[in-house]
Design a protein around this motif. Structure first.
Motif, PDB file in Angstrom:
ATOM      1  N   GLU A 168      31.097  15.808  66.761  1.00 52.56           N
ATOM      2  CA  GLU A 168      30.083  15.932  65.712  1.00 52.56           C
ATOM      3  C   GLU A 168      28.743  15.343  66.140  1.00 52.56           C
ATOM      4  OE1 GLU A 168      31.797  14.272  62.151  1.00 52.56           O
ATOM      5  OE2 GLU A 168      33.008  16.069  61.803  1.00 52.56           O
ATOM      6  N   GLU A 169      28.278  15.791  67.307  1.00 49.33           N
ATOM      7  CA  GLU A 169      26.982  15.357  67.823  1.00 49.33           C
ATOM      8  C   GLU A 169      25.892  16.246  67.233  1.00 49.33           C
ATOM      9  OE1 GLU A 169      25.614  13.032  69.601  1.00 49.33           O
ATOM     10  OE2 GLU A 169      27.453  11.883  69.948  1.00 49.33           O
ATOM     11  N   PRO A 190      28.472  28.580  60.036  1.00 48.94           N
ATOM     12  CA  PRO A 190      29.364  27.488  59.628  1.00 48.94           C
ATOM     13  C   PRO A 190      30.035  26.887  60.861  1.00 48.94           C
ATOM     14  CG  PRO A 190      29.638  29.386  58.182  1.00 48.94           C
ATOM     15  CD  PRO A 190      28.747  29.834  59.304  1.00 48.94           C
ATOM     16  N   LEU A 191      30.134  25.578  60.908  1.00 41.87           N
ATOM     17  CA  LEU A 191      30.660  24.906  62.091  1.00 41.87           C
ATOM     18  C   LEU A 191      32.082  25.379  62.384  1.00 41.87           C
ATOM     19  CD1 LEU A 191      29.311  21.307  61.421  1.00 41.87           C
ATOM     20  CD2 LEU A 191      28.382  23.037  62.957  1.00 41.87           C
ATOM     21  N   HIS A 198      24.105  20.826  55.429  1.00 47.00           N
ATOM     22  CA  HIS A 198      25.244  20.132  56.025  1.00 47.00           C
ATOM     23  C   HIS A 198      24.726  18.903  56.764  1.00 47.00           C
ATOM     24  CE1 HIS A 198      28.740  19.355  58.566  1.00 47.00           C
ATOM     25  NE2 HIS A 198      29.433  20.182  57.806  1.00 47.00           N
ATOM     26  N   PRO A 199      25.444  17.777  56.712  1.00 47.68           N
ATOM     27  CA  PRO A 199      24.933  16.550  57.353  1.00 47.68           C
ATOM     28  C   PRO A 199      24.774  16.653  58.866  1.00 47.68           C
ATOM     29  CG  PRO A 199      27.200  16.254  56.569  1.00 47.68           C
ATOM     30  CD  PRO A 199      26.698  17.533  55.985  1.00 47.68           C
ATOM     31  N   LEU A 200      25.509  17.549  59.524  1.00 47.15           N
ATOM     32  CA  LEU A 200      25.409  17.652  60.979  1.00 47.15           C
ATOM     33  C   LEU A 200      24.292  18.587  61.419  1.00 47.15           C
ATOM     34  CD1 LEU A 200      29.176  17.717  62.009  1.00 47.15           C
ATOM     35  CD2 LEU A 200      27.561  15.818  62.162  1.00 47.15           C
ATOM     36  N   ILE A 233      35.167  26.125  54.754  1.00 46.05           N
ATOM     37  CA  ILE A 233      34.242  26.891  55.596  1.00 46.05           C
ATOM     38  C   ILE A 233      32.915  26.168  55.775  1.00 46.05           C
ATOM     39  CG2 ILE A 233      32.907  29.036  55.758  1.00 46.05           C
ATOM     40  CD1 ILE A 233      35.202  30.396  54.180  1.00 46.05           C
ATOM     41  N   PHE A 234      32.318  25.728  54.678  1.00 49.34           N
ATOM     42  CA  PHE A 234      30.963  25.177  54.726  1.00 49.34           C
ATOM     43  C   PHE A 234      30.919  23.654  54.776  1.00 49.34           C
ATOM     44  CE2 PHE A 234      30.388  29.303  52.531  1.00 49.34           C
ATOM     45  CZ  PHE A 234      29.528  29.892  53.440  1.00 49.34           C
ATOM     46  N   GLY A 235      32.048  23.003  54.575  1.00 51.25           N
ATOM     47  CA  GLY A 235      32.055  21.552  54.522  1.00 51.25           C
ATOM     48  C   GLY A 235      31.747  21.060  53.116  1.00 51.25           C
TER      49      GLY A 235
END
Length: 376
Positions: free
Chosen positions: A360-361, A221-222, A81-83, A45-47
């Motif tokens: 993933e921009e 969440p993505l 999150h890195p994104l 869910i969260f990476g």
């Protein structure tokens, strides 16, 4: 033209209980750094995130209110999150019995009228909003009885096609937040199913720095779009509240940095409405600490009031496409060509949002246009 978010913030300010330059709600809050340890279900869910920022707060809008007298508490988490940030905003009350801006505005109006004229009839009117009286028994049963932070917290809405809601247990003695997901298709009630343990967060021992402009309900969440109408309303309320605070203080470099974050999120939306407003805001931000926040907010208002037109929508689409034109496959290039010929705003927004997630921009994933999929 005022939005529902503006009206609610105005009404909160009329209650005259917030501190000058402070948040309009949950003003008493402290930030903690957190170490995130997720299991496979949590990472799905969260990476694969390792760090978080936690804000523990009281619902009171004034530092003058003793914490021991406030039973509504907040526990919000920003996963790094890195994104882009992923924000979970939770309170120790499991549901909010409205899912329309109209009902939320009506509730705040009636609270406002009651505070001006404290009569039994005005008090009863509060519970007539959206037939709130039907929830009265559950509200009383669910109302927190404790005033400490060591409680269970519930996300304020669900996410994705799975209708996931998140539950957070704060174990203060152990300095730990335990995370759970549960399925609940109810927007205005709390009837969870299938609780799943996701992992935990070790909370840093003492309040630290790390203030953010606001935690955003749309920072989901993505791949998990927020459900219902309230997340978008809360997004605009938090943004308007933040800009209102900035209008009350002398700007510092940190304040300007946070305002620039707002602009980074809003700029593509503004570009899709007016290049003239877009350019004026860019010039305004060059004034740094001397900029007029009131003017910044007014220009955003002007952009929101404008209808989409073909010229500016094409400008936005071409700018956003620049992030993908060397990555997109043949099918996506064909979709882009068709959209340029038939500039339907909703289709454009969904197209760009889906590409931003696929490729993933990060910059686009942080934009309001993508987070809301154009629902402004």
């Amino acid at each position: 033209m005022k939005t529902s978010g503006d009206i609610i913030i105005d009404l909160v300010e009329r209650f005259n209980v917030h501190d000058f330059g402070a948040k309009r709600a949950h003003a008493q809050g402290k930030y903690h750094k957190g170490e995130v340890i997720l299991n496979d279900a949590g990472m799905a869910i969260f990476g694969d995130v390792a760090h978080a920022l936690i804000r523990l707060s009281n619902a009171s809008s004034s530092s003058r209110m003793p914490a021991r007298l406030v039973n509504i508490k907040g526990c919000s988490i920003r996963f790094h999150h890195p994104l882009r940030p992923v924000d979970i905003i939770a309170v120790n009350f499991p549901y909010f019995p409205f899912d329309s801006p109209k009902e939320a505005v009506a509730l705040f109006y009636r609270i406002h009228f009651f505070l001006k004229h404290r009569t039994p009839r005005r008090f009863i009117d509060i519970f007539r909003t959206g037939e709130l009286y039907r929830h009265f028994g559950r509200i009383i049963r669910c109302m927190p009885k404790k005033t400490g932070m060591n409680q269970m917290y519930y996300s304020t809405h669900s996410y994705g096609k799975e209708y996931l809601k998140f539950r957070v247990r704060y174990e203060m003695d152990h300095g730990r937040l335990s995370l759970y997901a549960e399925k609940d298709m109810n927007h205005t009630d709390y009837k969870p199913q299938n609780k799943t343990y996701l992992g935990y967060i070790n909370v840093g021992p003492g309040p630290g720095s790390g203030e953010v402009k606001y935690l955003d309900p749309m920072n989901a969440p993505l791949g998990y779009q927020p459900n219902g109408n309230m997340p978008l309303l809360r997004h605009y309320m938090y943004m308007r509240s933040f800009l209102g605070r900035m209008m009350e203080v002398g700007l510092t470099k940190k304040d300007v940095s946070m305002i620039e974050q707002v602009w980074a999120e809003e700029k593509y939306f503004v570009l899709s409405k007016s290049r003239k407003i877009y350019d004026e805001i860019r010039e305004l931000l060059k004034e740094r600490e001397n900029m007029s926040v009131a003017r910044f907010r007014l220009l955003l208002d002007e952009a929101y009031e404008k209808k989409y037109d073909e010229k500016h929508m094409r400008n936005f689409l071409q700018h956003a496409w620049g992030h993908f034109k060397y990555k997109a496959d043949a099918s996506e290039k064909e979709s882009y060509r068709i959209l340029l010929e038939r500039l339907e705003p909703e289709s454009v927004h969904i197209f760009i949002a889906d590409l931003a997630l696929k490729y993933e921009e990060s910059y686009l994933l942080n934009s309001t246009m993508v987070k809301t999929r154009g629902k402004t």
